[in-house]
Write a protein that holds these residues in place. Structure first.
Motif, PDB file in Angstrom:
ATOM      1  N   LEU A 165       0.825  -1.212   0.000  1.00  0.00           N
ATOM      2  CA  LEU A 165       0.000   0.000   0.000  1.00  0.00           C
ATOM      3  C   LEU A 165       0.861   1.264   0.000  1.00  0.00           C
ATOM      4  N   LYS A 166       1.971   1.223   0.727  1.00  0.00           N
ATOM      5  CA  LYS A 166       2.881   2.366   0.742  1.00  0.00           C
ATOM      6  C   LYS A 166       3.487   2.598  -0.644  1.00  0.00           C
ATOM      7  N   GLU A 167       3.927   1.503  -1.277  1.00  0.00           N
ATOM      8  CA  GLU A 167       4.507   1.599  -2.616  1.00  0.00           C
ATOM      9  C   GLU A 167       3.464   2.080  -3.618  1.00  0.00           C
ATOM     10  N   LEU A 168       2.242   1.553  -3.498  1.00  0.00           N
ATOM     11  CA  LEU A 168       1.174   1.900  -4.427  1.00  0.00           C
ATOM     12  C   LEU A 168       0.875   3.393  -4.403  1.00  0.00           C
ATOM     13  N   LYS A 169       0.857   3.970  -3.232  1.00  0.00           N
ATOM     14  CA  LYS A 169       0.550   5.398  -3.096  1.00  0.00           C
ATOM     15  C   LYS A 169       1.544   6.251  -3.874  1.00  0.00           C
ATOM     16  N   ILE A 170       2.820   5.917  -3.789  1.00  0.00           N
ATOM     17  CA  ILE A 170       3.861   6.672  -4.493  1.00  0.00           C
ATOM     18  C   ILE A 170       3.772   6.430  -6.000  1.00  0.00           C
ATOM     19  N   ILE A 171       3.609   5.157  -6.384  1.00  0.00           N
ATOM     20  CA  ILE A 171       3.574   4.794  -7.804  1.00  0.00           C
ATOM     21  C   ILE A 171       2.356   5.405  -8.499  1.00  0.00           C
ATOM     22  N   LYS A 172       1.223   5.421  -7.829  1.00  0.00           N
ATOM     23  CA  LYS A 172       0.010   5.990  -8.425  1.00  0.00           C
ATOM     24  C   LYS A 172       0.213   7.450  -8.791  1.00  0.00           C
ATOM     25  N   GLU A 173       0.870   8.175  -7.911  1.00  0.00           N
ATOM     26  CA  GLU A 173       1.122   9.592  -8.177  1.00  0.00           C
ATOM     27  C   GLU A 173       2.046   9.745  -9.386  1.00  0.00           C
ATOM     28  N   ASN A 174       3.048   8.890  -9.474  1.00  0.00           N
ATOM     29  CA  ASN A 174       4.006   8.977 -10.577  1.00  0.00           C
ATOM     30  C   ASN A 174       3.408   8.556 -11.919  1.00  0.00           C
ATOM     31  N   PHE A 175       2.395   7.687 -11.890  1.00  0.00           N
ATOM     32  CA  PHE A 175       1.834   7.146 -13.125  1.00  0.00           C
ATOM     33  C   PHE A 175       0.454   7.702 -13.476  1.00  0.00           C
ATOM     34  N   LYS A 176      -0.011   8.693 -12.748  1.00  0.00           N
ATOM     35  CA  LYS A 176      -1.381   9.172 -12.962  1.00  0.00           C
ATOM     36  C   LYS A 176      -1.614   9.705 -14.376  1.00  0.00           C
ATOM     37  N   ASP A 177      -0.557  10.205 -15.029  1.00  0.00           N
ATOM     38  CA  ASP A 177      -0.689  10.725 -16.385  1.00  0.00           C
ATOM     39  C   ASP A 177       0.075   9.883 -17.410  1.00  0.00           C
ATOM     40  N   ASN A 178       0.520   8.708 -17.005  1.00  0.00           N
ATOM     41  CA  ASN A 178       1.294   7.844 -17.886  1.00  0.00           C
ATOM     42  C   ASN A 178       0.374   7.227 -18.954  1.00  0.00           C
ATOM     43  N   LYS A 179       0.677   7.475 -20.221  1.00  0.00           N
ATOM     44  CA  LYS A 179      -0.200   7.028 -21.303  1.00  0.00           C
ATOM     45  C   LYS A 179      -0.278   5.508 -21.393  1.00  0.00           C
ATOM     46  N   ASP A 180       0.849   4.824 -21.194  1.00  0.00           N
ATOM     47  CA  ASP A 180       0.834   3.361 -21.258  1.00  0.00           C
ATOM     48  C   ASP A 180      -0.087   2.777 -20.190  1.00  0.00           C
ATOM     49  N   TYR A 181      -0.053   3.367 -19.001  1.00  0.00           N
ATOM     50  CA  TYR A 181      -0.926   2.915 -17.914  1.00  0.00           C
ATOM     51  C   TYR A 181      -2.387   3.196 -18.242  1.00  0.00           C
ATOM     52  N   LEU A 182      -2.672   4.395 -18.721  1.00  0.00           N
ATOM     53  CA  LEU A 182      -4.048   4.773 -19.043  1.00  0.00           C
ATOM     54  C   LEU A 182      -4.596   3.924 -20.183  1.00  0.00           C
ATOM     55  N   TYR A 183      -3.772   3.638 -21.208  1.00  0.00           N
ATOM     56  CA  TYR A 183      -4.213   2.764 -22.301  1.00  0.00           C
ATOM     57  C   TYR A 183      -4.501   1.354 -21.784  1.00  0.00           C
ATOM     58  N   ALA A 184      -3.691   0.900 -20.827  1.00  0.00           N
ATOM     59  CA  ALA A 184      -3.871  -0.458 -20.287  1.00  0.00           C
ATOM     60  C   ALA A 184      -5.200  -0.591 -19.566  1.00  0.00           C
ATOM     61  N   ILE A 185      -5.523   0.340 -18.681  1.00  0.00           N
ATOM     62  CA  ILE A 185      -6.762   0.211 -17.898  1.00  0.00           C
ATOM     63  C   ILE A 185      -8.000   0.540 -18.723  1.00  0.00           C
ATOM     64  N   GLU A 186      -7.790   1.137 -19.902  1.00  0.00           N
ATOM     65  CA  GLU A 186      -8.912   1.422 -20.803  1.00  0.00           C
ATOM     66  C   GLU A 186      -9.052   0.353 -21.882  1.00  0.00           C
ATOM     67  N   GLY A 187      -8.151  -0.633 -21.885  1.00  0.00           N
ATOM     68  CA  GLY A 187      -8.204  -1.695 -22.886  1.00  0.00           C
ATOM     69  C   GLY A 187      -7.881  -1.188 -24.280  1.00  0.00           C
ATOM     70  N   LYS A 188      -6.882  -0.324 -24.381  1.00  0.00           N
ATOM     71  CA  LYS A 188      -6.516   0.278 -25.666  1.00  0.00           C
ATOM     72  C   LYS A 188      -5.046   0.016 -26.027  1.00  0.00           C
ATOM     73  N   THR A 189      -4.539  -1.132 -25.626  1.00  0.00           N
ATOM     74  CA  THR A 189      -3.155  -1.477 -25.955  1.00  0.00           C
ATOM     75  C   THR A 189      -3.099  -2.105 -27.345  1.00  0.00           C
ATOM     76  N   HIS A 190      -1.911  -2.493 -27.781  1.00  0.00           N
ATOM     77  CA  HIS A 190      -1.748  -3.149 -29.081  1.00  0.00           C
ATOM     78  C   HIS A 190      -1.955  -4.655 -28.991  1.00  0.00           C
ATOM     79  N   ILE A 191      -2.355  -5.142 -27.806  1.00  0.00           N
ATOM     80  CA  ILE A 191      -2.513  -6.583 -27.588  1.00  0.00           C
ATOM     81  C   ILE A 191      -3.997  -6.909 -27.447  1.00  0.00           C
ATOM     82  N   GLU A 192      -4.567  -7.552 -28.466  1.00  0.00           N
ATOM     83  CA  GLU A 192      -6.012  -7.782 -28.528  1.00  0.00           C
ATOM     84  C   GLU A 192      -6.535  -8.575 -27.336  1.00  0.00           C
ATOM     85  N   CYS A 193      -5.862  -9.676 -27.004  1.00  0.00           N
ATOM     86  CA  CYS A 193      -6.367 -10.520 -25.917  1.00  0.00           C
ATOM     87  C   CYS A 193      -6.381  -9.759 -24.592  1.00  0.00           C
TER      88      CYS A 193
END
Length: 293
Positions: free
Chosen positions: A8-36
């Motif tokens: 939980l401690k690690e998650l709090k820091i990482i979330k702040e660092n990745f909040k605008d990360n496009k790769d992360y946002l594409y992943a949770i939106e199901g918009k990556t280059h990997i169909e499955c």
């Protein structure tokens, strides 16, 4: 327990660092280059469940192909899975990454995905040769006593949302003063759950409430933050490591005494070296509780 706390401690820091990360946002939106992978994202959000194979493939692709922190993936699962569990989910993601069983990661492969999805997906371009992630900390087993009080006096009992089967516990015949079913909403959670998941938990709580009322038990549903208003000594079915236990510790609610089911007291002694070691003791546990009758 420290694995969950550190996560939980690690998650709090990482979330702040990745909040605008496009790769992360594409992943949770199901918009990556990997169909499955995209299909599993949508399936998880819609049905709040994934087959175990898909969970392992998903985590492997998340960590080793999309190169995203496992902590964010574990949070994504907890947010959406109806059967999300702090221990199973956190340790499962650590295992895929190769830091739970040090140096042994799990890598999804194209042939394996094709075989077990009946060739539904083609041209699955994923990293099948990644090295395990490296952990900075090694955890030792924490010894804990799971001893019940000798006298179950006429007190209130707290039942949390991950233990809604009061009729099947060793305490079903005990006359508690009152049973309080505890609802833990997003305002008191460290990992925010999806609306679907929260609604599912509410349905489970209401079902337990109905079943207990049918047995003429004095019962009520309260929010977890209302526990601070209770000053008298109470019992609680041990909620195990996770959000509920965290809340009790964070708010120093020392008037609560945990009670433990016999199945847990007996089985926990074998929970010291991974699943396959525990599996060896399942016949002994089955015999102990006559489940084969």
């Amino acid at each position: 327990p420290d694995v969950w706390t550190d996560y939980l401690k690690e998650l709090k820091i990482i979330k702040e660092n990745f909040k605008d990360n496009k790769d992360y946002l594409y992943a949770i939106e199901g918009k990556t280059h990997i169909e499955c992978f995209n299909e599993w994202v949508n399936e998880l959000k819609k049905f709040n469940y994934l087959h175990n194979h898909a969970r392992m493939w998903f985590a492997s692709i998340w960590i080793f192909t999309l190169n995203l922190p496992w902590q964010l993936g574990a949070e994504f699962f907890m947010k959406h899975l109806f059967d999300g569990d702090a221990a199973s989910n956190t340790l499962g993601w650590r295992w895929v990454a190769g830091i739970q069983t040090q140096g042994k990661n799990y890598l999804a492969t194209e042939w394996n995905i094709k075989k077990f999805t009946n060739n539904r997906f083609q041209n699955i371009k994923i990293n099948e040769e990644a090295a395990p992630k490296i952990a900075e900390k090694i955890y030792s087993i924490t010894e804990k006593s799971f001893t019940n009080p000798h006298l179950l006096e006429d007190k209130m009992l707290l039942v949390f949302d991950n233990n809604l089967s009061m009729e099947l516990t060793d305490f079903k015949g005990h006359k508690f003063k009152k049973i309080l079913i505890i609802s833990n909403t997003n305002e008191t959670r460290q990992i925010q759950l999806s609306e679907n998941t929260l609604n599912f938990k509410t349905l489970l709580i209401n079902d337990q409430l109905k079943r207990l009322k049918e047995k003429s038990v004095t019962v009520e549903v309260i929010k977890i933050n209302e526990l601070k208003n209770i000053k008298e000594p109470v019992y609680a079915l041990y909620p195990t490591v996770g959000e509920n236990l965290d809340y009790l510790k964070l708010n120093q609610l020392k008037n609560i005494e945990f009670i433990y089911r016999e199945i847990d007291q007996f089985s926990w002694q074998y929970c010291n070296k991974g699943f396959f070691n525990f599996k060896n003791y399942i016949p002994k546990i089955v015999t102990k509780f006559n489940w084969n009758r």
